[in-house]
Design an enzyme around this catalytic site. Structure first.
Site, PDB file in Angstrom:
ATOM      1  N   ASP A  99       0.794  -1.227   0.000  1.00  0.00           N
ATOM      2  CA  ASP A  99       0.000   0.000   0.000  1.00  0.00           C
ATOM      3  C   ASP A  99       0.824   1.274   0.000  1.00  0.00           C
ATOM      4  O   ASP A  99       0.367   2.318   0.436  1.00  0.00           O
ATOM      5  CB  ASP A  99      -0.903  -0.017   1.239  1.00  0.00           C
ATOM      6  CG  ASP A  99      -0.119  -0.376   2.507  1.00  0.00           C
ATOM      7  OD1 ASP A  99       1.111  -0.157   2.526  1.00  0.00           O
ATOM      8  OD2 ASP A  99      -0.739  -0.880   3.464  1.00  0.00           O
ATOM      9  N   GLU A 121      -0.329  -9.089  -0.894  1.00  0.00           N
ATOM     10  CA  GLU A 121      -0.844  -8.526   0.367  1.00  0.00           C
ATOM     11  C   GLU A 121      -2.093  -7.689   0.097  1.00  0.00           C
ATOM     12  O   GLU A 121      -2.203  -6.524   0.470  1.00  0.00           O
ATOM     13  CB  GLU A 121       0.206  -7.700   1.120  1.00  0.00           C
ATOM     14  CG  GLU A 121      -0.123  -7.453   2.575  1.00  0.00           C
ATOM     15  CD  GLU A 121       0.897  -6.554   3.273  1.00  0.00           C
ATOM     16  OE1 GLU A 121       0.851  -5.325   3.101  1.00  0.00           O
ATOM     17  OE2 GLU A 121       1.749  -7.093   4.008  1.00  0.00           O
ATOM     18  N   GLU A 135      -2.115   4.919   3.359  1.00  0.00           N
ATOM     19  CA  GLU A 135      -2.057   3.526   2.884  1.00  0.00           C
ATOM     20  C   GLU A 135      -3.427   2.899   2.658  1.00  0.00           C
ATOM     21  O   GLU A 135      -3.599   2.101   1.737  1.00  0.00           O
ATOM     22  CB  GLU A 135      -1.244   2.672   3.870  1.00  0.00           C
ATOM     23  CG  GLU A 135       0.248   2.979   3.884  1.00  0.00           C
ATOM     24  CD  GLU A 135       0.632   4.209   4.689  1.00  0.00           C
ATOM     25  OE1 GLU A 135      -0.258   4.800   5.369  1.00  0.00           O
ATOM     26  OE2 GLU A 135       1.807   4.611   4.654  1.00  0.00           O
ATOM     27  N   HIS A 216       7.025   5.106  12.705  1.00  0.00           N
ATOM     28  CA  HIS A 216       7.209   5.953  11.510  1.00  0.00           C
ATOM     29  C   HIS A 216       5.932   6.441  10.860  1.00  0.00           C
ATOM     30  O   HIS A 216       5.974   7.178   9.879  1.00  0.00           O
ATOM     31  CB  HIS A 216       8.014   5.194  10.448  1.00  0.00           C
ATOM     32  CG  HIS A 216       7.234   4.080   9.805  1.00  0.00           C
ATOM     33  ND1 HIS A 216       6.351   4.286   8.776  1.00  0.00           N
ATOM     34  CD2 HIS A 216       7.182   2.759  10.067  1.00  0.00           C
ATOM     35  CE1 HIS A 216       5.803   3.142   8.423  1.00  0.00           C
ATOM     36  NE2 HIS A 216       6.286   2.192   9.197  1.00  0.00           N
ATOM     37  N   ARG A 218       2.928   8.212   9.229  1.00  0.00           N
ATOM     38  CA  ARG A 218       2.678   9.617   8.905  1.00  0.00           C
ATOM     39  C   ARG A 218       1.509  10.189   9.711  1.00  0.00           C
ATOM     40  O   ARG A 218       1.539  11.360  10.096  1.00  0.00           O
ATOM     41  CB  ARG A 218       2.359   9.761   7.413  1.00  0.00           C
ATOM     42  CG  ARG A 218       3.590   9.820   6.553  1.00  0.00           C
ATOM     43  CD  ARG A 218       3.241   9.775   5.079  1.00  0.00           C
ATOM     44  NE  ARG A 218       4.458   9.709   4.291  1.00  0.00           N
ATOM     45  CZ  ARG A 218       5.029  10.754   3.708  1.00  0.00           C
ATOM     46  NH1 ARG A 218       4.495  11.944   3.799  1.00  0.00           N
ATOM     47  NH2 ARG A 218       6.144  10.604   3.033  1.00  0.00           N
ATOM     48  N   HIS A 248      13.727   5.234  12.229  1.00  0.00           N
ATOM     49  CA  HIS A 248      13.414   5.406  10.800  1.00  0.00           C
ATOM     50  C   HIS A 248      14.115   6.660  10.277  1.00  0.00           C
ATOM     51  O   HIS A 248      14.282   7.639  11.018  1.00  0.00           O
ATOM     52  CB  HIS A 248      11.897   5.551  10.668  1.00  0.00           C
ATOM     53  CG  HIS A 248      11.351   5.373   9.287  1.00  0.00           C
ATOM     54  ND1 HIS A 248      11.419   6.359   8.337  1.00  0.00           N
ATOM     55  CD2 HIS A 248      10.721   4.330   8.694  1.00  0.00           C
ATOM     56  CE1 HIS A 248      10.847   5.939   7.207  1.00  0.00           C
ATOM     57  NE2 HIS A 248      10.412   4.688   7.407  1.00  0.00           N
TER      58      HIS A 248
HETATM   59  C1  UD1 Z   1       6.793   4.884   3.395  1.00  0.00           C
HETATM   60  C2  UD1 Z   1       5.385   4.433   2.998  1.00  0.00           C
HETATM   61  C3  UD1 Z   1       4.725   3.701   4.145  1.00  0.00           C
HETATM   62  C4  UD1 Z   1       5.594   2.591   4.689  1.00  0.00           C
HETATM   63  C5  UD1 Z   1       6.962   3.167   5.046  1.00  0.00           C
HETATM   64  C6  UD1 Z   1       7.868   2.047   5.486  1.00  0.00           C
HETATM   65  C7  UD1 Z   1       4.124   5.864   1.460  1.00  0.00           C
HETATM   66  C8  UD1 Z   1       3.218   7.028   1.323  1.00  0.00           C
HETATM   67  N1  UD1 Z   1       4.556   5.602   2.704  1.00  0.00           N
HETATM   68  O1  UD1 Z   1       6.653   5.885   4.403  1.00  0.00           O
HETATM   69  O2  UD1 Z   1       3.503   3.126   3.691  1.00  0.00           O
HETATM   70  O3  UD1 Z   1       4.995   2.047   5.828  1.00  0.00           O
HETATM   71  O4  UD1 Z   1       7.541   3.788   3.891  1.00  0.00           O
HETATM   72  O5  UD1 Z   1       9.017   2.497   6.108  1.00  0.00           O
HETATM   73  O6  UD1 Z   1       4.440   5.232   0.487  1.00  0.00           O
HETATM   74  N2  UD1 Z   1      14.141   8.550   4.120  1.00  0.00           N
HETATM   75  C9  UD1 Z   1      15.525   8.482   3.982  1.00  0.00           C
HETATM   76  N3  UD1 Z   1      16.095   7.287   3.613  1.00  0.00           N
HETATM   77  C10 UD1 Z   1      15.373   6.177   3.399  1.00  0.00           C
HETATM   78  C11 UD1 Z   1      13.979   6.238   3.571  1.00  0.00           C
HETATM   79  C12 UD1 Z   1      13.381   7.436   3.915  1.00  0.00           C
HETATM   80  O7  UD1 Z   1      16.219   9.470   4.168  1.00  0.00           O
HETATM   81  O8  UD1 Z   1      15.953   5.127   3.071  1.00  0.00           O
HETATM   82  C13 UD1 Z   1      13.512   9.839   4.485  1.00  0.00           C
HETATM   83  C14 UD1 Z   1      13.509  10.842   3.313  1.00  0.00           C
HETATM   84  O9  UD1 Z   1      13.664  12.124   3.812  1.00  0.00           O
HETATM   85  C15 UD1 Z   1      12.104  10.636   2.723  1.00  0.00           C
HETATM   86  C16 UD1 Z   1      11.321  10.455   4.000  1.00  0.00           C
HETATM   87  O10 UD1 Z   1      12.149   9.622   4.827  1.00  0.00           O
HETATM   88  O11 UD1 Z   1      11.668  11.736   1.956  1.00  0.00           O
HETATM   89  C17 UD1 Z   1       9.965   9.830   3.829  1.00  0.00           C
HETATM   90  O12 UD1 Z   1      10.008   8.692   3.001  1.00  0.00           O
HETATM   91  P1  UD1 Z   1       8.674   8.209   2.241  1.00  0.00           P
HETATM   92  O13 UD1 Z   1       8.948   6.983   1.474  1.00  0.00           O
HETATM   93  O14 UD1 Z   1       8.070   9.356   1.517  1.00  0.00           O
HETATM   94  O15 UD1 Z   1       7.651   7.882   3.404  1.00  0.00           O
HETATM   95  P2  UD1 Z   1       7.757   6.975   4.676  1.00  0.00           P
HETATM   96  O16 UD1 Z   1       7.241   7.807   5.791  1.00  0.00           O
HETATM   97  O17 UD1 Z   1       9.091   6.344   4.776  1.00  0.00           O
HETATM   98  N1  UDP Z   2      12.863  -3.567   9.828  1.00  0.00           N
HETATM   99  C1  UDP Z   2      14.236  -3.648   9.583  1.00  0.00           C
HETATM  100  N2  UDP Z   2      15.066  -2.789  10.264  1.00  0.00           N
HETATM  101  C2  UDP Z   2      14.602  -1.865  11.138  1.00  0.00           C
HETATM  102  C3  UDP Z   2      13.212  -1.785  11.363  1.00  0.00           C
HETATM  103  C4  UDP Z   2      12.365  -2.639  10.686  1.00  0.00           C
HETATM  104  O1  UDP Z   2      14.690  -4.472   8.799  1.00  0.00           O
HETATM  105  O2  UDP Z   2      15.418  -1.130  11.714  1.00  0.00           O
HETATM  106  C5  UDP Z   2      11.963  -4.453   9.064  1.00  0.00           C
HETATM  107  C6  UDP Z   2      10.975  -5.257   9.886  1.00  0.00           C
HETATM  108  O3  UDP Z   2      11.495  -6.525  10.216  1.00  0.00           O
HETATM  109  C7  UDP Z   2       9.774  -5.373   8.957  1.00  0.00           C
HETATM  110  C8  UDP Z   2       9.866  -4.134   8.085  1.00  0.00           C
HETATM  111  O4  UDP Z   2      11.174  -3.622   8.247  1.00  0.00           O
HETATM  112  O5  UDP Z   2       9.878  -6.504   8.102  1.00  0.00           O
HETATM  113  C9  UDP Z   2       8.842  -3.103   8.473  1.00  0.00           C
HETATM  114  O6  UDP Z   2       9.088  -1.920   7.809  1.00  0.00           O
HETATM  115  P1  UDP Z   2       8.471  -0.542   8.258  1.00  0.00           P
HETATM  116  O7  UDP Z   2       8.122  -0.588   9.699  1.00  0.00           O
HETATM  117  O8  UDP Z   2       9.393   0.522   7.775  1.00  0.00           O
HETATM  118  O9  UDP Z   2       7.168  -0.432   7.335  1.00  0.00           O
HETATM  119  P2  UDP Z   2       5.663  -1.003   7.486  1.00  0.00           P
HETATM  120  O10 UDP Z   2       5.746  -2.473   7.686  1.00  0.00           O
HETATM  121  O11 UDP Z   2       5.018  -0.280   8.623  1.00  0.00           O
HETATM  122  O12 UDP Z   2       5.042  -0.620   6.179  1.00  0.00           O
END
Ligand code: UD1
Ligand code: UDP
Length: 373
Positions: A99, A121, A135, A216, A218, A248
């Site tokens: 999602d 999923e 999501e 994490h 939003r 995160h």
């Molecule tokens: C995204 C997904 C969320 C998922 C989450 C898992 C959307 C809208 N949200 O949220 O569904 O649960 O990922 O973690 O698709 N950033 C870094 N490095 C990284 C990753 C993120 O610096 O490797 C920072 C960046 O500033 C980026 C911000 O995090 O712009 C947000 O990342 P984004 O993918 O937009 O949303 P998440 O909150 O991570």
């Molecule tokens: N995870 C990881 N390292 C971390 C935190 C989480 O590998 O430091 C893994 C965790 O085992 C799970 C996945 O990341 O499989 C969950 O990701 P996240 O919480 O970012 O996203 P969500 O599942 O909420 O979409």
């Protein structure tokens, strides 16, 4: 002779990569498919950690992450970027997972080209379009035109049937996260050094009850995140407790956690852990406090009590199995529920039982067989 079907897997964040790598492995090993991979790079560091351990080499990497970018900017780039790759690859099938913005845009770009979409999923629903946000809407969009709906559980399949999805297009497979967890557990058993980086912090906290934390979402930014941070600070004052919190990379999470928790003796704020190290954290933790989707699925499989810092969940199976409990984002409630679990051995024992509501580790195999059919 039948030509292999060209199948393009599209993903871009850490959880998608974790839940897609077992399927990518299975597709690559199956001669009925010409398997290709496009990553959006919606995440960078956290995505690359998974690609590396799972030895996944994408054919395309859109490298779209920008610090703290807005959802509309991200969505626009994803839609046109993935669309361009679809025009080059012209796959027979596009696979997306879950999602995220990448999943929603990957599916939409395929739909605009009349390419059939497989949704891994499928059918998770909280019933509230603001929790989790965005999501809940993303997965409903994918579900409105997917050709194959791979529901992890019977509950998810029932949600799709309620939305009038053709029952013949719904397949209950289990969640591929359990495939991933089994794979990583076997890898660590063979090569313990893959998770050895957690030893110093585990040693530092030896004899204490370790609480693993991730956060994490939003919809929790602002007051919710502040309440979570304050709750963790209060929990850290309990007797004999230590917190391990891989934070995160989202700046909206990091700012608040650093401000509230940095410098506390028994709180380790870590960089995101790669999957073997996170699996190790699940192993040593007494309990998990999280708002993550994936962690809600992994913890029950390992018999680790998980307190879910969300108001609703699209994963009721963990709660029904007794391993997960919803505690919302109210500071007092998070602290009270944690105290109860730590202070009441019977309450703890009732939650600390391994269950497999999310699958048996064979989801990818089932998905491949349906797609080949
Ligand atoms: C995204 C997904 C969320 C998922 C989450 C898992 C959307 C809208 N949200 O949220 O569904 O649960 O990922 O973690 O698709 N950033 C870094 N490095 C990284 C990753 C993120 O610096 O490797 C920072 C960046 O500033 C980026 C911000 O995090 O712009 C947000 O990342 P984004 O993918 O937009 O949303 P998440 O909150 O991570
Ligand atoms: N995870 C990881 N390292 C971390 C935190 C989480 O590998 O430091 C893994 C965790 O085992 C799970 C996945 O990341 O499989 C969950 O990701 P996240 O919480 O970012 O996203 P969500 O599942 O909420 O979409």
């Amino acid at each position: 002779m039948k030509l292999p079907r060209k199948i393009l897997s599209v993903f871009g964040t850490r959880p998608e990569a974790i839940k897609m790598f077992p399927l990518c492995h299975a597709l690559a090993a199956d001669e009925r498919f010409d398997a290709r991979i496009c990553v959006s790079g919606q995440h960078r560091g956290m995505l690359d950690q998974v690609l590396e351990i799972a030895n996944i080499r994408p054919d395309h990497d859109l490298d779209l992450m920008k610090p703290d970018q807005s959802l509309d900017a991200l969505t626009a780039k994803l839609l046109t970027g993935i669309g361009a790759i679809l025009d080059i690859e012209q796959p027979d099938i596009v696979v997306v997972q879950g999602d995220t913005a990448t999943a929603m845009c990957g599916a939409l770009a395929a739909y605009y080209r009349k390419i059939p979409v497989a949704h891994v999923e499928a059918g998770l629903r909280s019933g509230d379009i603001h929790h989790p946000w965005p999501e809940e809407a993303n997965r409903k969009i994918v579900g409105s035109f997917a050709r194959w709906h791979f529901a992890p559980t019977e509950t998810a399949a029932a949600a799709l049937r309620r939305e009038n999805v053709d029952p013949g297009a719904i397949h209950v497979t289990g969640n591929t996260v359990i495939d991933a967890l089994h794979w990583i557990t076997a890898r660590i058993a063979d090569e313990p050094e893959l998770a050895a980086g957690l030893a110093p912090v585990a040693q530092r906290f030896a004899g204490r009850r370790v609480i693993g934390v991730t956060s994490h979402r939003r919809e929790n930014f602002g007051d919710g995140m502040a309440a979570i941070a304050a709750a963790i600070r209060e929990i850290a004052e309990l007797d004999n407790v230590a917190i391990i919190f891989p934070v995160h990379l989202n700046p909206n999470v990091r700012r608040i956690m650093a401000a509230e928790l940095d410098g506390l003796d028994n709180v380790a704020l870590l960089e995101p852990l790669d999957y073997p190290h996170f699996a190790r954290l699940l192993d040593i933790a007494t309990l998990m406090l999280t708002d993550s989707g994936g962690v809600q699925e992994e913890a029950p499989a390992l018999g680790k009590p998980v307190l879910v810092m969300r108001e609703t969940t699209e994963r009721p199976e963990g709660v029904e199995a007794g391993t997960a409990r919803l505690v919302g984002t109210d500071r007092q409630r998070i602290v009270a529920e944690t105290r109860r679990l730590l202070g009441d051995p019977e309450a703890y024992a009732a939650m600390a039982r391994a269950h497999n509501p999310f699958g048996d580790g064979k989801a990818s195999r089932r998905i491949v067989d349906v797609l080949a059919g």
